[in-house]
Enzyme design. Structure first.
Site: not given
Ligand code: PLP
Length: 402
Positions: A183, A250, A211
């Protein structure tokens, strides 16, 4: 000293370390331009990689769904909050990403954070072990601690180190957990090799594709991308070892997350994943908006192509300008393009200088990244155009020369 006095001192220490976070207030929809703190800014800081967060088709689907189902789910999924849009979305997700599996099933969670906590704590206990990449997202680490399993971290992307640790392990159950696209670094985990290790050591592989879902593998995510490579090399895909976690806030543009895996594993999660059971179901309208999002992701390759063009353009243009030797663009082919400066204050200063030029790129500091690796985390979206990228690079060149 009282609690309040203590944390007042701790907050002051954060200021000294340039580590205090402040939230900027966004007053427009998400997008390549946002109104923030009263100003219109060119924006390179969201994970809305496909520009779907404010897509008119998603907005319309959510509004229609609100008229049909209301706003709140009113209860948890196991009590009375499991609505038809939730069930339909789970089916659609299992079909979309579950290509890798013969009997796939998907389970919706309210957030990716909760999905990771739910999966790990439902599968592991004291006699078990979680093997984790050092750069995994914080919520996978929290999940490990909550499960009470042995928490064994391996150096970033080191298949050899993981092999050693698996070989030495006497744990009852073994789960390897990795971000698929890291991330804060934007690089991609060696999924085929991890999958082969899982198979060789009777382990399972939890792939956190926050992602990659929507972007890689024709939108189906990193596992599809990885299995495609493995099939091309005639290697065994071993799909039943994969527990796939994709997030929906995302690239998918809405909110929530899902786990896709063998039907038996999913059934176990329904019974035992505490972050699934003990929480109110997410609003059904979000599930309807997500069905629309899924259709767009599956049907619109040009969005992904535009994103890839933007990534290539940014890297090309940045390579062509003179940056201070202390700035390092990490080798990433994803929408996450980190420009590491190291020092908190230096990174903040660059972020501020860009802000003064009308460009918003957040400075990411420890503990989100390892100490000494503060960075600008530039994220690109298919909503950016070539001129946006060029404006960012020109501003960076100016700031670098100042
Ligand atoms: C954003 C993210 C999460 C958490 O997801 P949310 O739906 O925002 O709680 C989990 N793992 C990674 C690698 C992330 O970037």
């Amino acid at each position: 000293m009282s609690l309040l006095n203590e944390i007042t001192a701790d907050l002051a220490a954060l200021d000294t370390q340039r580590a205090r976070r402040v939230r900027k207030i966004v007053a427009s929809p998400q997008g390549s331009r946002v109104i923030v703190d009263g100003r219109e800014m060119l924006h390179f800081g969201s994970n809305d990689y496909l520009g779907l967060a404010n897509d008119p088709r998603l907005r319309a689907a959510a509004k229609r769904a609100i008229d049909r189902h209301g706003v709140g789910a009113g209860a948890s999924h196991l009590v009375s909050g499991h609505f038809s849009p939730h069930a339909e979305l789970e089916e659609a997700l299992a079909c979309f990403v579950g290509d890798f599996s013969e009997r796939p099933r998907a389970l919706l969670f309210s957030t990716g954070y909760m999905a990771n906590l739910g999966v790990v704590t439902a599968l592991l206990g004291r006699d078990d072990a979680l093997f984790a990449d050092k750069l995994n997202h914080a919520c996978l680490n929290d999940a490990a601690l909550l499960s009470r399993a042995q928490f064994i971290r391996y150096p970033h992307a080191s298949v050899a180190a993981l092999h050693e640790r698996l070989t030495a392990s006497r744990a009852r159950r073994r789960l390897i957990a990795t971000d698929a696209v890291f991330s804060m670094d934007g690089d991609i985990a060696p999924l085929p090799e991890l999958l082969e290790l899982a198979l060789a050591h009777d382990a399972y592989l939890l792939v956190d594709d926050a992602h990659g879902f929507g972007v890689l593998g024709e939108g189906r995510g990193s596992v599809e991308h990885c299995l495609h490579c493995m099939r091309a090399a005639s290697r065994s895909p071993a799909w039943e070892r994969i527990i796939y976690m994709g997030t929906l806030g995302k690239a998918a543009g809405v909110a929530g997350a899902f786990v896709c895996a063998h039907e038996t594993l999913i059934e176990w999660l329904v019974q035992k994943a505490r972050t699934y059971i003990f929480t109110t179901a997410s609003p059904p309208a979000l599930a309807e908006a997500l069905q629309e999002s899924l259709a767009i992701i599956g049907g619109e390759a040009p969005r992904r192509e535009r994103l890839l063009t933007n990534i290539a353009r940014l890297r090309e243009r940045l390579a062509a300008i003179v940056l201070p030797p202390s700035w390092r663009l990490l080798p990433s082919s994803s929408a996450i393009q980190p420009l590491v400066m190291g020092d908190n204050a230096a990174t903040l200063a660059v972020s501020r200088a860009l802000w003064e030029r009308g460009i918003w790129v957040p400075a990411i500091r420890p503990p989100t990244v390892p100490a000494g690796s503060a960075r600008l985390r530039i994220t690109l979206s298919s909503a950016h155009d070539a001129a946006d990228i060029d404006d960012l690079v020109a501003a960076l060149a100016e700031v670098a020369a100042a």
